[in-house]
Design an enzyme around this catalytic site. Structure first.
Site, PDB file in Angstrom:
ATOM      1  N   HIS A 157      54.406  37.214 -50.213  1.00 17.46           N
ATOM      2  CA  HIS A 157      55.077  36.703 -49.010  1.00 17.46           C
ATOM      3  C   HIS A 157      56.582  36.936 -49.206  1.00 17.46           C
ATOM      4  O   HIS A 157      57.061  36.929 -50.344  1.00 17.46           O
ATOM      5  CB  HIS A 157      54.772  35.202 -48.921  1.00 17.46           C
ATOM      6  CG  HIS A 157      55.217  34.532 -47.670  1.00 17.46           C
ATOM      7  ND1 HIS A 157      56.505  34.112 -47.468  1.00 17.46           N
ATOM      8  CD2 HIS A 157      54.529  34.198 -46.555  1.00 17.46           C
ATOM      9  CE1 HIS A 157      56.584  33.526 -46.280  1.00 17.46           C
ATOM     10  NE2 HIS A 157      55.395  33.566 -45.706  1.00 17.46           N
ATOM     11  N   GLN A 187      48.990  29.141 -50.126  1.00 19.92           N
ATOM     12  CA  GLN A 187      47.679  29.368 -49.520  1.00 19.92           C
ATOM     13  C   GLN A 187      46.539  28.865 -50.390  1.00 19.92           C
ATOM     14  O   GLN A 187      45.394  28.843 -49.949  1.00 19.92           O
ATOM     15  CB  GLN A 187      47.468  30.875 -49.260  1.00 19.92           C
ATOM     16  CG  GLN A 187      48.384  31.451 -48.212  1.00 19.92           C
ATOM     17  CD  GLN A 187      48.147  30.863 -46.824  1.00 19.92           C
ATOM     18  OE1 GLN A 187      47.052  30.422 -46.493  1.00 19.92           O
ATOM     19  NE2 GLN A 187      49.189  30.834 -46.020  1.00 19.92           N
ATOM     20  N   LYS A 245      50.402  23.035 -44.981  1.00 21.79           N
ATOM     21  CA  LYS A 245      49.239  23.904 -45.173  1.00 21.79           C
ATOM     22  C   LYS A 245      48.093  23.156 -45.845  1.00 21.79           C
ATOM     23  O   LYS A 245      47.025  23.715 -46.084  1.00 21.79           O
ATOM     24  CB  LYS A 245      49.627  25.136 -45.991  1.00 21.79           C
ATOM     25  CG  LYS A 245      50.605  26.043 -45.231  1.00 21.79           C
ATOM     26  CD  LYS A 245      50.870  27.297 -45.996  1.00 21.79           C
ATOM     27  CE  LYS A 245      52.123  28.025 -45.535  1.00 21.79           C
ATOM     28  NZ  LYS A 245      51.928  28.787 -44.312  1.00 21.79           N
TER      29      LYS A 245
HETATM   30  N1  PLP Z   1      54.060  31.781 -49.499  1.00 23.03           N
HETATM   31  C1  PLP Z   1      52.911  32.046 -48.853  1.00 23.03           C
HETATM   32  C2  PLP Z   1      51.813  32.787 -49.583  1.00 23.03           C
HETATM   33  C3  PLP Z   1      52.732  31.645 -47.537  1.00 23.03           C
HETATM   34  O1  PLP Z   1      51.592  31.898 -46.896  1.00 23.03           O
HETATM   35  C4  PLP Z   1      53.788  30.938 -46.875  1.00 23.03           C
HETATM   36  C5  PLP Z   1      53.665  30.553 -45.465  1.00 23.03           C
HETATM   37  O2  PLP Z   1      52.966  31.175 -44.695  1.00 23.03           O
HETATM   38  C6  PLP Z   1      54.953  30.668 -47.593  1.00 23.03           C
HETATM   39  C7  PLP Z   1      55.056  31.103 -48.899  1.00 23.03           C
HETATM   40  C8  PLP Z   1      56.074  29.912 -46.980  1.00 23.03           C
HETATM   41  O3  PLP Z   1      55.702  28.579 -46.755  1.00 23.03           O
HETATM   42  P1  PLP Z   1      56.658  27.593 -45.959  1.00 23.03           P
HETATM   43  O4  PLP Z   1      56.994  28.289 -44.661  1.00 23.03           O
HETATM   44  O5  PLP Z   1      55.850  26.355 -45.732  1.00 23.03           O
HETATM   45  O6  PLP Z   1      57.860  27.365 -46.801  1.00 23.03           O
END
Ligand code: PLP
Length: 405
Positions: free
Chosen positions: A133, A202, A225
């Site tokens: 990500h 995730q 999540k």
């Molecule tokens: N890392 C992964 C694998 C994600 O799926 C996400 C969000 O979709 C994030 C990081 C970022 O999470 P957040 O927006 O809650 O900080």
């Protein structure tokens, strides 16, 4: 085993009872029952989470830590008890290892700013994988993935060397659903003195996370999540490392004493929690952890696996549909493209049927580049989803195909 047989053997988990705990699932969208298949972006809140936040807002709100009055003491104890329960949930050794932050993104930023920035020297390497990500990208060596979206342990290990200072990777890919062999990756890193940061955004809602068993140095996740509120999340860090790290933001709560000559920083975990935090969020996240701890997690996970298998088999029957990400170890999400239908159009058409999926690059553009795609549609499941919703997804996709034929 075929899908129907799978569905039939999976009678131990009561999906309808689980659904009743989530008021939003009773909603209609465009006159159709909501089929919420966007849990990877954000999962829904259980009634007990909504109630915990509501109770705090109505009866207990005050700023925490600094007050001597009743409300402040109540709010402080609710917030700090949430920290204790979260520590137990992931089997941290100490509550001091649980830092409340806005979410995974902020947690990874804390590690980048407070751990990595002070130690990285020119030539040092941060090892990541191809399916990260965007929250997890810095100066990098990238471990490859194969055409199924699988990351192989030996490929990661072969890139570890004396310059590698940090291994930072997802536990589960949000774009493909791939589960990475994180425990073994961490063991290999540890044996070479490499610090490990796992993005658990995730994973935390789909599998039991035991940070001691994983052996990682840092583990990041987001409340929203895992059926908790938005705007709150956690960085788990090994106390020994957190102790050595400087605070990354100045302000109230992170300081023990201040004169113009000298500042003494507060102890963990407050050192990293400058200013008034998201108090109701922390309390709501504590309630989410209670909710998960109180449910039949094995049953829920078996049901999610059955949903994944049903979705894979069902979607594979659609002419022109290709599933992107077919690693053998996957969490319950399916990314896909349909020939002749742009994912955004598909998402809009599905919405008319009350079906919520995510479309886009899922903040993982390198993954999209790898598969030479601008975007995918992604259906991501929670334990409250049903086989019927997946069948409705299939009908909706077929309707979209006909519209573009
Ligand atoms: N890392 C992964 C694998 C994600 O799926 C996400 C969000 O979709 C994030 C990081 C970022 O999470 P957040 O927006 O809650 O900080």
């Amino acid at each position: 085993m075929n899908n129907i047989a799978l569905a039939q053997t999976n009678r131990t988990f009561d999906v309808e009872a689980a659904r009743r705990q989530f008021p939003i699932l009773a909603r209609m969208v465009h006159g159709k029952p909501l089929a919420y298949l966007d849990n990877g972006a954000s999962a829904q809140r259980a009634q007990s989470v909504i109630d915990a936040v509501d109770d705090y807002e109505r009866r207990h709100h005050a700023n925490i830590h600094r007050g001597v009055h009743t409300l402040s003491e109540e709010a402080t104890s609710m917030y700090e008890s949430a920290r204790d329960r979260i520590a137990r949930f992931i089997n941290a050794r100490s509550r001091n290892e649980i830092i409340f932050l806005r979410g995974t993104t902020e947690a990874i930023n804390l590690v980048a700013q407070s751990y990595a920035r002070p130690i990285l020297r020119p030539g040092d390497e941060v090892l990541i994988t191809h399916l990260e990500h965007h929250a997890n990208i810095a100066t990098l060596v990238v471990a490859p993935m194969d055409a199924h979206g699988e990351v192989h342990l030996d490929a990661v290990v072969s890139l570890m060397n004396a310059r590698t200072k940090i291994l930072a990777c997802a536990h589960v890919s949000n774009a493909l659903g791939t589960i990475l062999p994180v425990r073994r990756m961490v063991a290999a890193a540890k044996a070479r003195g490499i610090t490990t940061l796992i993005d658990g955004a995730q994973a935390i809602s789909h599998m039991s996370v035991d940070v001691q068993e994983l052996g990682c140095d840092f583990y990041a996740f987001s409340g929203h999540k895992m059926y908790g509120p938005t705007g709150v999340g956690v960085l788990y860090g090994r106390e020994q490392l957190l102790d050595r790290m400087p605070p990354w933001q100045g302000g109230g709560e992170m300081i023990l004493s201040v004169t113009f000559a000298k500042t003494t920083y507060n102890a963990l975990p407050n050192k990293f929690e400058a200013g008034t935090p998201n108090i109701s969020g922390g309390i709501g996240l504590g309630a989410a952890v209670d909710f998960l701890s109180g449910m039949d997690l094995d049953g829920a996970r078996a049901h999610e696996d059955a949903l994944l298998q049903h979705a894979t088999a069902t979607l594979n029957k659609i002419h022109g549909l290709r599933i992107v990400g077919t690693a053998p170890e996957k969490a319950s999400l399916v990314s896909f493209v349909v020939a002749g239908v742009h994912p955004h159009d598909l998402g809009t058409i599905l919405d008319e049927d009350g079906i919520a999926v995510r479309t886009g690059h899922h903040c993982a553009m390198p993954v999209m580049d790898f598969f030479k795609l601008p975007a995918t549609a992604r259906a991501s499941f929670a334990f409250y989803n049903t086989f019927d919703e997946i069948d409705r997804l299939k009908s909706g996709i077929e309707r979209a195909r006909k519209m573009f034929a």
